[in-house]
Design a protein around this motif. Sequence first.
Motif, short mmCIF file in Angstrom:
data_model
loop_
_atom_site.label_atom_id
_atom_site.label_comp_id
_atom_site.label_asym_id
_atom_site.label_seq_id
_atom_site.Cartn_x
_atom_site.Cartn_y
_atom_site.Cartn_z
N VAL A 31 -7.90 15.37 -21.67
CA VAL A 31 -7.71 16.83 -21.74
C VAL A 31 -6.94 17.21 -23.00
CG1 VAL A 31 -7.74 17.21 -19.23
CG2 VAL A 31 -5.57 16.76 -20.36
N TRP A 32 -7.24 18.41 -23.50
CA TRP A 32 -6.36 19.02 -24.47
C TRP A 32 -5.12 19.49 -23.71
CZ3 TRP A 32 -9.64 23.00 -27.73
CH2 TRP A 32 -10.52 22.29 -28.54
N HIS A 33 -4.00 19.51 -24.38
CA HIS A 33 -2.76 19.96 -23.74
C HIS A 33 -1.98 20.83 -24.70
CE1 HIS A 33 0.02 17.43 -26.07
NE2 HIS A 33 -1.03 16.63 -26.15
N GLU A 34 -1.13 21.64 -24.13
CA GLU A 34 -0.19 22.45 -24.91
C GLU A 34 1.19 22.24 -24.31
OE1 GLU A 34 1.00 24.95 -27.94
OE2 GLU A 34 -1.02 24.20 -27.62
N TRP A 35 2.09 21.67 -25.09
CA TRP A 35 3.47 21.42 -24.66
C TRP A 35 4.29 22.64 -25.08
CZ3 TRP A 35 6.70 18.82 -21.77
CH2 TRP A 35 8.04 18.68 -22.13
N ASP A 36 5.01 23.24 -24.14
CA ASP A 36 5.80 24.43 -24.46
C ASP A 36 7.30 24.14 -24.55
OD1 ASP A 36 6.75 24.27 -21.84
OD2 ASP A 36 5.67 26.05 -21.15
N GLY A 37 7.66 22.86 -24.54
CA GLY A 37 9.07 22.48 -24.61
C GLY A 37 9.64 22.11 -23.26
N ASN A 38 8.97 22.54 -22.20
CA ASN A 38 9.42 22.23 -20.84
C ASN A 38 8.32 21.69 -19.94
OD1 ASN A 38 12.21 23.18 -21.03
ND2 ASN A 38 11.28 25.18 -21.32
N GLY A 39 7.08 21.94 -20.31
CA GLY A 39 5.96 21.50 -19.50
C GLY A 39 4.68 21.55 -20.30
N PHE A 40 3.61 21.07 -19.69
CA PHE A 40 2.31 21.01 -20.32
C PHE A 40 1.38 22.04 -19.70
CE2 PHE A 40 4.03 16.73 -20.62
CZ PHE A 40 3.74 16.35 -21.92
N TRP A 41 0.55 22.65 -20.54
CA TRP A 41 -0.53 23.51 -20.07
C TRP A 41 -1.83 22.75 -20.25
CZ3 TRP A 41 0.66 27.82 -17.53
CH2 TRP A 41 1.91 28.40 -17.75
N VAL A 42 -2.71 22.80 -19.25
CA VAL A 42 -4.05 22.24 -19.35
C VAL A 42 -5.02 23.26 -18.78
CG1 VAL A 42 -3.35 19.80 -19.33
CG2 VAL A 42 -3.84 20.96 -17.16
#
Length: 163
Positions: free
Chosen positions: A51-62
């Motif tokens: 999966v692509w992911h986006e780390w926001d500093g506290n958690g991951f978005w998928v």
Amino acid sequence: MTSRTKLGSGPQHEDIGRPLQGDELHRFLALGLVARLACLDSDGWPYNVPVWHEWDGNGFWVIAAKGAAWARFLTDDPRVALTVDEPETLRRVLCQGTAVHTEGPIAYGRWNAIARQMAARYLGSDGVAAYEANTAGLERCLFRIEPRRLVGWHGPGRADRAP
């Protein structure tokens, strides 16, 4: 030129075998490295998907496409593991956490802005318009992976020793 040279972030000898923490961890997770998301399928068997992911500093978005089997699995049992690694350098981040279904399936929502950020990182700024054109109107589900345990490590070594 190797991937390590292109990234300019391969481990130095003094880095090998030490934790990846703080700003280093955030910079590593900002690279365009595909994650592997592990969950349990409806029969209780391990299921793993890139999966692509986006780390926001506290958690991951998928983001999952409508009808993706793994979206259903996360909804049924939110326990997950996520791995982001760089094979050339053996740097890695390992996460155990909980998947929170935050929206969808819907065609337009919060997921669109997050998907744009991901597309820019994975495809480059020139790929964003093509990504948006190819996904316009498609329904997606947005999940947030809230880490329960998160460790990062440089090179060969034991990630279980990380804080």
